[in-house]
Scaffold this active site. Structure first.
Site, PDB file in Angstrom:
ATOM      1  N   ASP A   3       8.993 -33.074  15.033  1.00  0.00           N
ATOM      2  CA  ASP A   3       8.691 -32.259  16.202  1.00  0.00           C
ATOM      3  C   ASP A   3       7.406 -31.481  15.920  1.00  0.00           C
ATOM      4  O   ASP A   3       6.857 -31.516  14.809  1.00  0.00           O
ATOM      5  CB  ASP A   3       9.861 -31.331  16.537  1.00  0.00           C
ATOM      6  CG  ASP A   3       9.916 -30.980  18.021  1.00  0.00           C
ATOM      7  OD1 ASP A   3       8.862 -31.027  18.686  1.00  0.00           O
ATOM      8  OD2 ASP A   3      11.000 -30.649  18.519  1.00  0.00           O
ATOM      9  N   TYR A   4       6.948 -30.769  16.909  1.00  0.00           N
ATOM     10  CA  TYR A   4       5.649 -30.092  16.883  1.00  0.00           C
ATOM     11  C   TYR A   4       5.546 -29.138  15.683  1.00  0.00           C
ATOM     12  O   TYR A   4       6.204 -28.115  15.640  1.00  0.00           O
ATOM     13  CB  TYR A   4       5.503 -29.309  18.181  1.00  0.00           C
ATOM     14  CG  TYR A   4       4.093 -28.975  18.616  1.00  0.00           C
ATOM     15  CD1 TYR A   4       3.530 -29.588  19.717  1.00  0.00           C
ATOM     16  CD2 TYR A   4       3.340 -28.016  17.960  1.00  0.00           C
ATOM     17  CE1 TYR A   4       2.251 -29.268  20.159  1.00  0.00           C
ATOM     18  CE2 TYR A   4       2.070 -27.693  18.380  1.00  0.00           C
ATOM     19  CZ  TYR A   4       1.523 -28.318  19.479  1.00  0.00           C
ATOM     20  OH  TYR A   4       0.264 -27.983  19.903  1.00  0.00           O
TER      21      TYR A   4
END
Length: 763
Positions: free
Chosen positions: A287-288
């Site tokens: 994820d980011y």
């Protein structure tokens, strides 16, 4: 490593020949192609393929990629997200294909969560349709539009099970149940990916957030998760596995830790479970900046956590660039191996191969498709139908609904004339320059000259101006009225005085749910509560149209409102869909996929709970039993609940046999009769209880459902086939099997209101 010009030319010709003859559907040819390509790649270029950067305006963190163009030319970018439109995608892709040494095309992704340009209801709302065909079609349309606008990868579906509505991202999932969540996961993957990933109108799906993200402690985003592996396997893992079984192309790791190790570097999670147990053969992306964030978790500096992540089985690093900047040094130091880098690089390249990008890097750059396939009339029509099927009628005293197109209707509330908020959270591609029509406009259009529609705002979203500012983001503004609260209410009462019925548009703004939108208080803001009380005190019927991205605490509202229609955040044609239901053009058929608590103190609350050693018998308080002093144990609205404008009667449950053995199958049936005045749809739900087991078992578990349509007076027999597969569970040894004994079969209109029959099943 430098190459003479003639060698470079020869390599380019070899690559061109290989690319021209690539066959995306043949695993052997894919392996041969990737082997040949990787043999020509430097270590730096392999690591470059593992770097996913952000190139547009849509970000979900504080870090933004820098010097993207120069990195593309150096072969240091494997994929890019938030770059859209055929023209922009082509320019970026040309940079990779024409200006990097090996001419490897890039992936282009975006958070296409519940529609692209045509925005469908938020996923929690979609799930309440219990209609897999509608859900799959919503993903199919999203893929059609996204691929027409240059994209080939979406970070969806989000399948996290959540029993805590304080968590803002409950809006992005399918509620509390693993069986239903698994069915929806399969439908979404099928909708996005179709039967052929290399087709120009399909895109790669990415199931997220792996794993357990919906169980964050306190409902606070990004927080710790701690649970037994028995619970993981039985209650939280099934939707992820269902997506894998459906052929999902990619998996995204979650922000939370599991067993003390963040998911992004959790080898047991990524390699042992996902790859070895479940057989996943695709790409795993972080994820980011979740790789970088492991430093804050306490696992070490960026070089250390990057090495941990790739060793655990992570293939692609989203935005953080830890892989890009540290893996070569870790390789020299022996902290990672060339095999680790090769594995990750292969996964990225195979994703591109399956999409057909090596055959045609510009297959998603057709300007004509973008002109003709985005936000079409047909897509909007489908969205309107889908939205109406997602609404859940929670109360209908009288019944006051459906409304008549006559007399005067007062429409009040802070969301009555709001446009941008209709699309809900995670609608990054919506056209906010031309937002959907408001509910006020839709109701006026629906009644025409047949009725008089009066309007007043009546209240601000909340008395807290700072809070309202925090959620007026991402193009979803709220127009705040700075007059005193009593003045706004008085204005609404004057409007209501001239009306036959009052429709109150209340609830949350779109960005009160979604990422980083956890709430400790999930009741209606006091400004809206006061407005509703004042409207009810007029003595006129009050219909609440409830906008929300989560189950809310509504005991007072349920008591005083005449009717409550929960419309979630319904999307591009949502206002028209609400009008369709309010005036009876569509009979609501949605059923809740997440329980509505009576108070925050009941959370977590879900239907598939277990008995304690001192279970409460009945509903009243009993000392030395498992209950509360101040509220009942049960939710305000249970899982599977939803009313209709008509009514349905259920017969007793009939079983084909009361005694079965081994792999024999059980036929369970009920007859459902439409006992009301309207044609309607009903979701008939099957639950099972394993009464005695080596492990404690839930009081009920959803194991089947059918959505049927009945005319007034019509009756249908609804049949379910139950096999031993429906009885299986993971025991303490994580063995997946069923145990002989007594089982109770429940069939009903929701998880609370059921008929039952018992069966004994031996081995």
């Amino acid at each position: 490593m430098k190459f003479p010009f003639r060698c470079f030319t020869l390599l380019a010709l070899v690559l061109f020949y290989s690319i021209a003859n690539a066959q995306t559907s043949d695993p052997a040819k894919m392996k041969s192609f990737i082997d040949a390509l990787m043999a020509r790649m430097t270590t730096e270029e392999k690591i470059g393929q593992l770097n996913l950067v952000v190139g547009g305006e849509a970000t979900t963190g504080s870090v933004v990629s820098m010097d993207v163009s120069s990195k593309i030319r150096k072969g240091q970018v494997g994929g890019i997200f938030s770059v859209t439109t055929p023209n922009r995608v082509r320019k970026a892709q040309e940079m990779a294909v024409n200006e990097s040494r090996l001419k490897i095309p890039m992936l282009f992704g975006l958070d296409v969560i519940h529609g692209y340009k045509t925005i469908f209801p938020i996923p929690l709302g979609l799930s309440c349709s219990w209609d897999m065909q509608l859900i799959e079609q919503s993903a199919r349309i999203a893929a059609q539009e996204a691929s027409a606008d240059g994209l080939n990868w979406t970070f969806s579906p989000m399948v996290d099970i959540s029993r805590d509505p304080r968590w803002g991202r409950v809006a992005e999932g399918s509620g509390e149940d693993p069986y239903l969540g698994s069915a929806i996961a399969k439908a979404m993957v099928k909708g996005y990916q179709g039967d052929d990933l290399s087709a120009k109108n399909t895109i790669m799906a990415c199931v997220k957030h792996y794993a357990l993200y919906g169980a964050a402690e306190g409902g606070r985003d990004y927080n710790t998760v701690d649970m037994s592996r028995v619970r993981m396997y039985n209650e939280y893992f099934p939707p992820y596995k269902a997506a894998v079984d459906a052929g999902v192309a990619t998996v995204m790791t979650s922000f939370n830790e599991i067993d003390g190790i963040p998911a992004t570097a959790n080898k047991w999670l990524i390699t042992d479970v996902l790859r070895k147990q479940w057989g996943f053969r695709g790409m795993v992306v972080s994820d980011y900046t979740s790789v970088n964030e492991m430093t804050s978790h306490g696992l070490g500096d960026l070089k250390t956590v990057s090495a941990l992540a790739i060793k655990a089985g992570l293939d692609m690093d989203m935005v953080g660039e830890g892989f890009l900047t540290t893996l070569q040094q870790s390789l020299k130091e022996g902290k990672v191996t060339m095999a680790d880098i090769n594995r990750a690089c292969r996964m990225v390249l195979e994703s591109k191969y399956k999409l057909g990008l090596f055959e045609d890097p510009y297959r998603y750059c057709d300007e004509n498709r973008a002109k003709n396939e985005l936000f079409t009339e047909a897509n909007r029509k489908q969205e309107r139908i889908t939205a109406a099927h997602s609404f859940v009628l929670l109360k209908n005293q009288g019944p006051v609904l459906p409304l008549s197109r006559k007399g005067s209707i007062a429409l009040v509330g802070p969301l009555a004339d709001s446009r941008e908020n209709l699309v809900g959270t995670w609608s990054v591609a919506a056209d906010y320059a031309n937002p959907p029509i408001s509910l006020l406009t839709a109701i006026k259009q629906a009644v025409g000259s047949s009725a008089n529609v009066l309007y007043a705002k009546g209240a601000n979203l909340t008395r807290d101006a700072d809070m309202e500012a925090r959620v007026s983001i991402f193009g979803k503004k709220m127009e705040r009225d700075n007059r005193p609260a009593d003045v706004l209410i008085d204005e609404a009462l004057k409007v209501a005085a001239g009306a036959d019925v009052i429709v109150a548009a209340l609830g949350e703004a779109a960005e009160m749910t979604g990422e980083s939108s956890s709430r400790s208080d999930i009741s209606l803001p006091s400004s809206q509560k006061d407005l509703l009380k004042a409207l009810v005190n007029t003595g006129k019927p009050v219909v609440v149209v409830l906008f929300t991205g989560r189950p809310l605490v509504l005991p007072e509202e349920e008591k005083i409102a005449t009717a409550i229609l929960n419309v979630w955040f319904p999307g591009s044609e949502g206002a028209n869909a609400i009008a369709d239901v309010l005036f009876g053009d569509v009979n609501p058929s949605g059923k809740l996929t997440a329980s509505f608590p009576r108070s925050v103190g009941q959370i977590p609350i879900y239907y598939s709970s277990k008995n304690t050693g001192r279970p409460l018998v009945g509903t009243g308080f009993e000392k030395f039993r498992s209950n509360y002093l101040d509220v009942p144990n049960d939710p305000l609205f249970p899982f599977g609940y939803g009313l209709s404008y008509t009514s349905f009667g259920y017969s007793e449950v009939k079983l084909s046999s009361a005694n079965l053995k081994g792999n024999q199958k059980l036929e369970a049936s009920v007859t459902v009769t439409n006992t009301g005045k309207y044609a309607g749809e009903e979701v008939v739900q099957l639950y099972i209880r394993d009464i005695v087991g080596t492990n404690t078992r839930p009081l009920k578990e959803l194991k089947g459902f059918r959505k049927i349509s009945l005319q007034p007076g019509e009756a249908k027999q609804v049949n379910f086939t139950v096999s031993t597969d429906d009885l299986r569970f993971y025991n303490n040894d994580l063995k997946y099997d069923w145990e002989p004994g007594a089982f109770r079969i429940f069939i009903g209109t929701n998880s609370r209101d059921t008929k039952s029959a018992d069966v004994n099943w031996t081995k």
